[in-house]
Scaffold this motif. Structure first.
Motif, PDB file in Angstrom:
ATOM      1  N   ALA A 151      -2.396  -2.171   9.067  1.00  0.00           N
ATOM      2  CA  ALA A 151      -2.871  -1.457   7.879  1.00  0.00           C
ATOM      3  C   ALA A 151      -3.924  -2.271   7.132  1.00  0.00           C
ATOM      4  CB  ALA A 151      -1.699  -1.141   6.952  1.00  0.00           C
ATOM      5  N   THR A 152      -3.789  -3.590   7.141  1.00  0.00           N
ATOM      6  CA  THR A 152      -4.756  -4.446   6.460  1.00  0.00           C
ATOM      7  C   THR A 152      -6.109  -4.397   7.152  1.00  0.00           C
ATOM      8  OG1 THR A 152      -2.941  -5.910   5.789  1.00  0.00           O
ATOM      9  CG2 THR A 152      -5.174  -6.777   5.585  1.00  0.00           C
ATOM     10  N   LEU A 200     -11.727  -2.024   7.019  1.00  0.00           N
ATOM     11  CA  LEU A 200     -12.773  -1.157   7.549  1.00  0.00           C
ATOM     12  C   LEU A 200     -13.052  -0.003   6.587  1.00  0.00           C
ATOM     13  CD1 LEU A 200     -11.750  -0.987  11.326  1.00  0.00           C
ATOM     14  CD2 LEU A 200     -13.190  -2.672  10.158  1.00  0.00           C
ATOM     15  N   ASP A 201     -11.991   0.551   6.011  1.00  0.00           N
ATOM     16  CA  ASP A 201     -12.155   1.633   5.034  1.00  0.00           C
ATOM     17  C   ASP A 201     -13.001   1.187   3.838  1.00  0.00           C
ATOM     18  OD1 ASP A 201     -10.591   3.373   6.524  1.00  0.00           O
ATOM     19  OD2 ASP A 201      -8.758   2.990   5.361  1.00  0.00           O
ATOM     20  N   VAL A 255      -6.167  -1.619  16.200  1.00  0.00           N
ATOM     21  CA  VAL A 255      -6.990  -0.882  15.234  1.00  0.00           C
ATOM     22  C   VAL A 255      -8.397  -0.629  15.783  1.00  0.00           C
ATOM     23  CG1 VAL A 255      -7.951  -0.891  12.899  1.00  0.00           C
ATOM     24  CG2 VAL A 255      -5.684  -1.865  13.322  1.00  0.00           C
ATOM     25  N   LEU A 256      -9.007  -1.665  16.340  1.00  0.00           N
ATOM     26  CA  LEU A 256     -10.407  -1.535  16.738  1.00  0.00           C
ATOM     27  C   LEU A 256     -10.604  -0.668  17.969  1.00  0.00           C
ATOM     28  CD1 LEU A 256     -12.020  -5.014  16.018  1.00  0.00           C
ATOM     29  CD2 LEU A 256     -11.787  -3.010  14.560  1.00  0.00           C
ATOM     30  N   PRO A 275      -2.920  -4.905   2.537  1.00  0.00           N
ATOM     31  CA  PRO A 275      -3.959  -4.148   1.832  1.00  0.00           C
ATOM     32  C   PRO A 275      -4.024  -4.497   0.353  1.00  0.00           C
ATOM     33  CG  PRO A 275      -2.798  -2.707   3.362  1.00  0.00           C
ATOM     34  CD  PRO A 275      -2.046  -4.011   3.345  1.00  0.00           C
ATOM     35  N   ALA A 276      -2.876  -4.739  -0.275  1.00  0.00           N
ATOM     36  CA  ALA A 276      -2.871  -5.085  -1.702  1.00  0.00           C
ATOM     37  C   ALA A 276      -3.569  -6.417  -1.953  1.00  0.00           C
ATOM     38  CB  ALA A 276      -1.432  -5.127  -2.221  1.00  0.00           C
ATOM     39  N   GLU A 277      -3.328  -7.406  -1.072  1.00  0.00           N
ATOM     40  CA  GLU A 277      -4.014  -8.688  -1.227  1.00  0.00           C
ATOM     41  C   GLU A 277      -5.516  -8.515  -1.045  1.00  0.00           C
ATOM     42  OE1 GLU A 277      -2.691 -12.097   0.904  1.00  0.00           O
ATOM     43  OE2 GLU A 277      -0.677 -12.063   0.042  1.00  0.00           O
ATOM     44  N   LEU A 278      -5.907  -7.681  -0.102  1.00  0.00           N
ATOM     45  CA  LEU A 278      -7.329  -7.433   0.094  1.00  0.00           C
ATOM     46  C   LEU A 278      -7.937  -6.781  -1.140  1.00  0.00           C
ATOM     47  CD1 LEU A 278      -9.922  -7.365   1.710  1.00  0.00           C
ATOM     48  CD2 LEU A 278      -9.108  -5.289   2.847  1.00  0.00           C
TER      49      LEU A 278
END
Length: 339
Positions: free
Chosen positions: A42-43, A48-49, A73-74, A300-303
């Protein structure tokens, strides 16, 4: 979801362009702290999003785990992404009881074997493609060669492997169009000066040696990169945690002198209302050799937190104050006008 627009910079003399903020995928493989596979994937997807186009991984990270997760993912979203991995370690399957996990919490069941020879580089590259489940990567770095990892005497035969065969393998891959750029990924700049003696390189991933806290690589390394047309990706912009409120520097407990300098940096940042991590994240890109800053969020939250720091406006006066107080090395380019 609308991706934000990041500045892009060219890698060396190649045609590759990368966003100035990238995604390092060591932490996602569970170093010191476990990261669930779904969270790791998810991260990557979230990066990418959000518009990041540079992703870095390596066989060492989770002993194959990171490459598998990144590939998951890729394989569905490869278009427009610049991907790098590393060579110099081969992974050998072993019983779990015989495994050296190092700092990895839940690695795949392998031990690493160092091999920087021609055959070792070629095999490592092929193995990475299989773990990723992809038919190509863009950048290949020689990983963790140098006295810092292997000791002075231990590094000598490994360097000989690179000198007599490994560099040739990398040149063949790049010059044959299989990959687009070659470099080294290390934690010590001195070995990169040795690398310049072997030939030409496109980009170096240097962790922790050109940060707000430490500019030891400024000269002669960074200046030589400008002369030779090589770019620098700055890994470890937070010096493994000390610049984001942690107690770790260079993956170990920070010594008192480092803690004192961080406190001095933080005091100046506080004076200007800028979070220390925001200044740390933006600082390296003011050097003309640097093309990308590569933090390693675990979620994702850390990003999102990193992106918030990225968006902080840093006044020019903050940088000039740091320089005036002797908190930046003499000759350090003073950042100005960054968003």
């Amino acid at each position: 979801m609308t991706a934000r627009k990041f500045e892009t910079r060219r890698i060396g003399k190649t045609a590759l362009e990368v966003t100035t903020l990238g995604l390092g995928c060591a932490s996602l493989a569970g170093i010191f702290t476990g990261v669930p596979a779904d969270q790791a994937r998810a991260t990557v997807g979230h990066a990418l999003d959000k518009g990041l186009t540079y992703v870095d991984t390596a066989p060492q990270y989770g002993l194959g785990r990171s490459e598998h997760l990144v590939g998951d993912v890729l394989r569905e979203r490869r278009a427009g992404v610049v991907l790098s991995t590393k060579v110099g370690r081969l992974l050998k399957p072993v019983p779990v009881a015989e495994q050296d996990k190092g700092a990895w919490v839940d690695p795949l069941p392998f031990n690493q074997v160092y091999d920087y020879s021609y055959d070792g580089i070629m095999r490592s590259f092929d193995d990475s493609l299989q773990r990723l489940g992809l038919n190509a990567v863009d950048i290949v770095y020689v990983h963790d060669i140098g006295a810092g990892t292997h000791g002075v005497e231990g590094n000598k035969p490994l360097w000989k492997q690179l000198e007599t065969g490994g560099y040739k393998a990398l040149r063949e891959l790049r010059d044959g169009g299989v990959i687009k750029a070659i470099g080294l990924g290390v934690n010590e700049w001195e070995v990169l000066m040795d690398a310049f003696a072997l030939g030409d390189w496109d980009v170096f991933l240097l962790a922790g040696r050109y940060t707000l806290l430490e500019q030891t690589s400024l000269d002669p390394f960074m200046t030589t990169c400008i002369k030779r047309g090589a770019s620098v990706v700055v890994g470890g912009p937070f010096n493994s945690g000390i610049l984001v409120g942690g107690a770790t520097f260079n993956y170990a407990k920070a010594p008192e002198a480092i803690v004192a300098k961080v406190q001095a940096l933080e005091a100046v940042c506080r004076e200007f209302g800028v979070p220390l991590p925001a200044a740390a994240l933006q600082f390296p890109l003011t050097h003309p050799a640097v093309c990308n800053v590569l933090p390693g969020p675990r979620s994702p939250a850390e990003l999102d937190g990193i992106l918030d720091w990225w968006d902080v406006k840093v006044p020019d006066e903050l940088w000039t104050t740091l320089a005036a107080k002797g908190l930046l090395a003499p000759g350090t380019p003073i950042p100005s006008g960054m968003a």
